[in-house]
Design an enzyme around this catalytic site. Sequence first.
Site, PDB file in Angstrom:
ATOM      1  N   THR A  25       0.847  -1.208   0.000  1.00 56.63           N
ATOM      2  CA  THR A  25       0.000   0.000   0.000  1.00 56.63           C
ATOM      3  C   THR A  25       0.880   1.254   0.000  1.00 56.63           C
ATOM      4  OG1 THR A  25      -1.788  -1.127   1.136  1.00 56.63           O
ATOM      5  CG2 THR A  25      -1.715   1.272   1.384  1.00 56.63           C
ATOM      6  N   THR A  28       4.438   4.310  -3.619  1.00 58.28           N
ATOM      7  CA  THR A  28       5.464   3.494  -4.294  1.00 58.28           C
ATOM      8  C   THR A  28       4.870   2.151  -4.719  1.00 58.28           C
ATOM      9  OG1 THR A  28       6.936   4.486  -2.641  1.00 58.28           O
ATOM     10  CG2 THR A  28       7.897   2.887  -4.157  1.00 58.28           C
ATOM     11  N   ASP A  81       6.172  -4.183  -1.068  1.00 55.61           N
ATOM     12  CA  ASP A  81       5.516  -3.090  -0.340  1.00 55.61           C
ATOM     13  C   ASP A  81       6.485  -1.918  -0.172  1.00 55.61           C
ATOM     14  OD1 ASP A  81       3.618  -1.707   1.116  1.00 55.61           O
ATOM     15  OD2 ASP A  81       3.371  -3.245   2.656  1.00 55.61           O
ATOM     16  N   GLY A  82       5.962  -0.774   0.127  1.00 54.10           N
ATOM     17  CA  GLY A  82       6.788   0.379   0.465  1.00 54.10           C
ATOM     18  C   GLY A  82       7.162   0.336   1.936  1.00 54.10           C
ATOM     19  N   LYS A  94       6.599   1.012   9.157  1.00 52.83           N
ATOM     20  CA  LYS A  94       5.568   1.106   8.129  1.00 52.83           C
ATOM     21  C   LYS A  94       4.290   1.624   8.788  1.00 52.83           C
ATOM     22  CE  LYS A  94       4.919  -2.126   5.174  1.00 52.83           C
ATOM     23  NZ  LYS A  94       4.575  -1.018   4.263  1.00 52.83           N
ATOM     24  N   GLY A  97       0.614   4.990   5.686  1.00 48.15           N
ATOM     25  CA  GLY A  97      -0.700   4.989   5.053  1.00 48.15           C
ATOM     26  C   GLY A  97      -1.745   4.292   5.910  1.00 48.15           C
ATOM     27  N   GLU A 103      -0.813  -5.022   6.146  1.00 50.24           N
ATOM     28  CA  GLU A 103       0.501  -5.218   5.505  1.00 50.24           C
ATOM     29  C   GLU A 103       1.304  -6.277   6.257  1.00 50.24           C
ATOM     30  OE1 GLU A 103       1.300  -0.806   3.556  1.00 50.24           O
ATOM     31  OE2 GLU A 103       1.830  -1.122   5.640  1.00 50.24           O
TER      32      GLU A 103
HETATM   33  C1  5RP Z   1       1.289   2.204   4.283  1.00 51.17           C
HETATM   34  C2  5RP Z   1       2.767   2.027   4.261  1.00 51.17           C
HETATM   35  C3  5RP Z   1       3.471   2.521   3.048  1.00 51.17           C
HETATM   36  O1  5RP Z   1       4.066   1.439   2.419  1.00 51.17           O
HETATM   37  C4  5RP Z   1       4.509   3.517   3.485  1.00 51.17           C
HETATM   38  O2  5RP Z   1       3.851   4.561   4.183  1.00 51.17           O
HETATM   39  C5  5RP Z   1       5.265   4.109   2.271  1.00 51.17           C
HETATM   40  O3  5RP Z   1       4.388   4.863   1.499  1.00 51.17           O
HETATM   41  P1  5RP Z   1       4.845   5.648   0.205  1.00 51.17           P
HETATM   42  O4  5RP Z   1       5.319   4.632  -0.777  1.00 51.17           O
HETATM   43  O5  5RP Z   1       3.628   6.382  -0.261  1.00 51.17           O
HETATM   44  O6  5RP Z   1       5.966   6.585   0.599  1.00 51.17           O
HETATM   45  O7  5RP Z   1       3.369   1.506   5.160  1.00 51.17           O
HETATM   46  O8  5RP Z   1       0.748   1.846   5.508  1.00 51.17           O
END
Ligand code: 5RP
Length: 224
Positions: A25, A28, A81-82, A94, A97, A103
């Site tokens: 999520t 990225t 995942d990001g 993490k 989001g 996740e």
């Molecule tokens: C969501 C997360 C995302 O992977 C993390 O916040 C990175 O987000 P972005 O790719 O928009 O920087 O943990 O819960």
Amino acid sequence: MNQKQQVGEKAASFIENNMTVGLGTGSTASYMVEALAKRVKEENLTIECVATSIATFNLAKSLGLNIKELSEVDEIDLTIDGADEVSPEFQGIKGGGAAHLFEKIVAVRSKKNIWIVDDSKLVDQLGAFPLPVEVVQFGSDYLYDYFAEKDYHPAFRLDETGEKLLTDSGNYVIDLALEKIENPQALAEELKAMVGVVEHGLFIDIVDQVIVGSSSGEVEIQSK
Ligand code: 5RP
């Protein structure tokens, strides 16, 4: 092409035909989902996906990916995942989001986990990014007070209307502005043991590889 897109596309290139893939999520991870959907169409791949949030579920569905509920898949080959922060020990924060609960559930069921980040997310020590803690609504004020007493500098996360943000599971998020986390393992255990805490954003010993983008355009793959 920006760094997030670069690492998203790179990660999508690691996905092989007939895999079951966990879709992360965030911005990225969304690039990765888009790149995967493109590959599936162009290369006629058979890929089964599970999502780590309602937002990712909807994105994947809108792009025509074969998206399943977690209970419908036997095992997850790879989750991409990001992350908000990654330490040299491959520990991470993490939940930027607010999706860290789903996740983590998907990550721990995955044979392999890859994180995709730009190099601003690499840190010597975790903690500058506020640590998200998902808590049930009932009694959450007591948890907030406890965190404040411990000097964890808590703040309920708010949504765009100024109300307390609700996660996909209908819980609140309390962000802890810790600045520095000396012992992530100990903090993870402390938080996990607290009644009312559903999940925290410390991801310890979960990720296998980190794909890092830099402003020079280079993409580095770091393995544990
Ligand atoms: C969501 C997360 C995302 O992977 C993390 O916040 C990175 O987000 P972005 O790719 O928009 O920087 O943990 O819960």
